[in-house]
Design a protein around this motif. Structure first.
Motif, PDB file in Angstrom:
ATOM      1  N   VAL A 155      86.550  39.284  30.149  1.00  0.00           N
ATOM      2  CA  VAL A 155      87.316  40.232  30.956  1.00  0.00           C
ATOM      3  C   VAL A 155      87.707  41.440  30.108  1.00  0.00           C
ATOM      4  O   VAL A 155      87.704  42.575  30.576  1.00  0.00           O
ATOM      5  N   ILE A 156      88.036  41.178  28.870  1.00  0.00           N
ATOM      6  CA  ILE A 156      88.350  42.257  27.930  1.00  0.00           C
ATOM      7  C   ILE A 156      87.573  42.023  26.639  1.00  0.00           C
ATOM      8  O   ILE A 156      87.162  40.908  26.346  1.00  0.00           O
ATOM      9  N   ASP A 157      87.391  43.083  25.866  1.00  0.00           N
ATOM     10  CA  ASP A 157      86.687  42.997  24.595  1.00  0.00           C
ATOM     11  C   ASP A 157      87.698  43.210  23.480  1.00  0.00           C
ATOM     12  O   ASP A 157      88.155  44.326  23.248  1.00  0.00           O
ATOM     13  N   CYS A 158      88.030  42.139  22.826  1.00  0.00           N
ATOM     14  CA  CYS A 158      89.053  42.189  21.772  1.00  0.00           C
ATOM     15  C   CYS A 158      88.492  42.654  20.425  1.00  0.00           C
ATOM     16  O   CYS A 158      89.250  42.898  19.492  1.00  0.00           O
ATOM     17  N   MET A 215      87.908  40.307  37.275  1.00  0.00           N
ATOM     18  CA  MET A 215      86.531  40.325  36.822  1.00  0.00           C
ATOM     19  C   MET A 215      85.676  40.933  37.920  1.00  0.00           C
ATOM     20  O   MET A 215      85.868  40.662  39.094  1.00  0.00           O
ATOM     21  N   GLN A 216      84.728  41.728  37.512  1.00  0.00           N
ATOM     22  CA  GLN A 216      83.793  42.330  38.453  1.00  0.00           C
ATOM     23  C   GLN A 216      82.380  42.105  37.939  1.00  0.00           C
ATOM     24  O   GLN A 216      82.093  42.370  36.767  1.00  0.00           O
ATOM     25  N   LEU A 217      81.527  41.619  38.814  1.00  0.00           N
ATOM     26  CA  LEU A 217      80.142  41.420  38.430  1.00  0.00           C
ATOM     27  C   LEU A 217      79.434  42.772  38.353  1.00  0.00           C
ATOM     28  O   LEU A 217      79.781  43.708  39.063  1.00  0.00           O
ATOM     29  N   THR A 218      78.418  42.847  37.521  1.00  0.00           N
ATOM     30  CA  THR A 218      77.638  44.076  37.426  1.00  0.00           C
ATOM     31  C   THR A 218      76.800  44.251  38.695  1.00  0.00           C
ATOM     32  O   THR A 218      76.548  43.298  39.435  1.00  0.00           O
ATOM     33  N   ARG A 219      76.360  45.463  38.906  1.00  0.00           N
ATOM     34  CA  ARG A 219      75.474  45.735  40.049  1.00  0.00           C
ATOM     35  C   ARG A 219      74.190  44.928  39.919  1.00  0.00           C
ATOM     36  O   ARG A 219      73.609  44.495  40.912  1.00  0.00           O
ATOM     37  N   TYR A 220      73.754  44.746  38.703  1.00  0.00           N
ATOM     38  CA  TYR A 220      72.534  43.985  38.430  1.00  0.00           C
ATOM     39  C   TYR A 220      72.636  42.590  39.049  1.00  0.00           C
ATOM     40  O   TYR A 220      71.734  42.140  39.761  1.00  0.00           O
ATOM     41  N   THR A 221      73.733  41.910  38.790  1.00  0.00           N
ATOM     42  CA  THR A 221      73.947  40.570  39.334  1.00  0.00           C
ATOM     43  C   THR A 221      74.143  40.632  40.843  1.00  0.00           C
ATOM     44  O   THR A 221      73.621  39.790  41.581  1.00  0.00           O
ATOM     45  N   ASP A 222      74.880  41.613  41.317  1.00  0.00           N
ATOM     46  CA  ASP A 222      75.079  41.801  42.748  1.00  0.00           C
ATOM     47  C   ASP A 222      73.724  41.948  43.442  1.00  0.00           C
ATOM     48  O   ASP A 222      73.433  41.274  44.443  1.00  0.00           O
ATOM     49  N   TYR A 223      72.857  42.800  42.913  1.00  0.00           N
ATOM     50  CA  TYR A 223      71.546  43.022  43.511  1.00  0.00           C
ATOM     51  C   TYR A 223      70.703  41.744  43.460  1.00  0.00           C
ATOM     52  O   TYR A 223      69.962  41.441  44.396  1.00  0.00           O
ATOM     53  N   ALA A 224      70.802  41.015  42.369  1.00  0.00           N
ATOM     54  CA  ALA A 224      70.047  39.756  42.254  1.00  0.00           C
ATOM     55  C   ALA A 224      70.479  38.776  43.341  1.00  0.00           C
ATOM     56  O   ALA A 224      69.634  38.129  43.970  1.00  0.00           O
ATOM     57  N   LEU A 225      71.772  38.677  43.574  1.00  0.00           N
ATOM     58  CA  LEU A 225      72.259  37.778  44.617  1.00  0.00           C
ATOM     59  C   LEU A 225      71.818  38.257  46.004  1.00  0.00           C
ATOM     60  O   LEU A 225      71.525  37.438  46.888  1.00  0.00           O
ATOM     61  N   ARG A 226      71.731  39.553  46.193  1.00  0.00           N
ATOM     62  CA  ARG A 226      71.224  40.083  47.467  1.00  0.00           C
ATOM     63  C   ARG A 226      69.746  39.730  47.645  1.00  0.00           C
ATOM     64  O   ARG A 226      69.315  39.338  48.734  1.00  0.00           O
ATOM     65  N   ILE A 227      68.960  39.877  46.584  1.00  0.00           N
ATOM     66  CA  ILE A 227      67.544  39.523  46.641  1.00  0.00           C
ATOM     67  C   ILE A 227      67.398  38.049  46.993  1.00  0.00           C
ATOM     68  O   ILE A 227      66.610  37.672  47.868  1.00  0.00           O
ATOM     69  N   LEU A 228      68.148  37.202  46.311  1.00  0.00           N
ATOM     70  CA  LEU A 228      68.053  35.768  46.546  1.00  0.00           C
ATOM     71  C   LEU A 228      68.489  35.404  47.960  1.00  0.00           C
ATOM     72  O   LEU A 228      67.885  34.534  48.602  1.00  0.00           O
TER      73      LEU A 228
END
Length: 144
Positions: free
Chosen positions: A89-92, A1-14
């Motif tokens: 993780v996958i879209d069935c 699983m990989q988080l989106t950049r959006y979530t990554d950036y949010a965690l950086r902001i926080l």
């Protein structure tokens, strides 16, 4: 699983906001400069974090952004769950799979995702900055 950049950036902001001196506010331009990220992207993320009651935003002179709760009250798993569109993780379903009715993989992956979130739920923003706050302040060039 990989988080989106959006979530990554949010965690950086926080993280940035968590290591700021108490009572001090940051602005998006500062955070953008420190992480070398787009101001436009950060504005959208801060807006969503504000709507969720995680950050306070104030416009104009003397304005900025700050945490609405203490870092110990901001759960990492809840932030990730809030910001990710899907944790699958996958879209069935978008390209229907012929073996879907008999597939065991989807259940195994769902269980793995559940474990991932349960692990993240064990941590708060305070845990992310606990023993390295001084290093983070230095690396992010935050004035004390």
């Amino acid at each position: 699983m990989q988080l989106t950049r959006y979530t990554d950036y949010a965690l950086r902001i926080l993280t940035y906001l968590a290591v700021m001196p108490q009572g001090q506010q940051a602005n998006i331009e500062q955070i953008s400069k420190r992480y070398n990220l787009s101001v436009h992207h950060l504005k959208k993320i801060v807006q969503q974090l504000g709507i969720a009651g995680i950050v306070a935003t104030k416009r104009g002179k003397g304005g900025g952004i700050s945490l609405m709760k203490s870092p110990g009250q901001i759960n990492v798993g809840e932030v990730v769950t809030l910001l990710e569109n899907t944790l699958d993780v996958i879209d069935c379903h978008s390209a229907p799979c012929q073996i879907l009715p008999a597939c065991r993989l989807k259940n195994i992956l769902a269980q793995a995702t559940q474990s991932f979130i349960q692990t993240l739920n064990q941590y708060t923003l305070a845990d992310l900055v606990a023993d390295n706050k001084g290093d983070l302040i230095e690396l992010l060039q935050i004035e004390r």
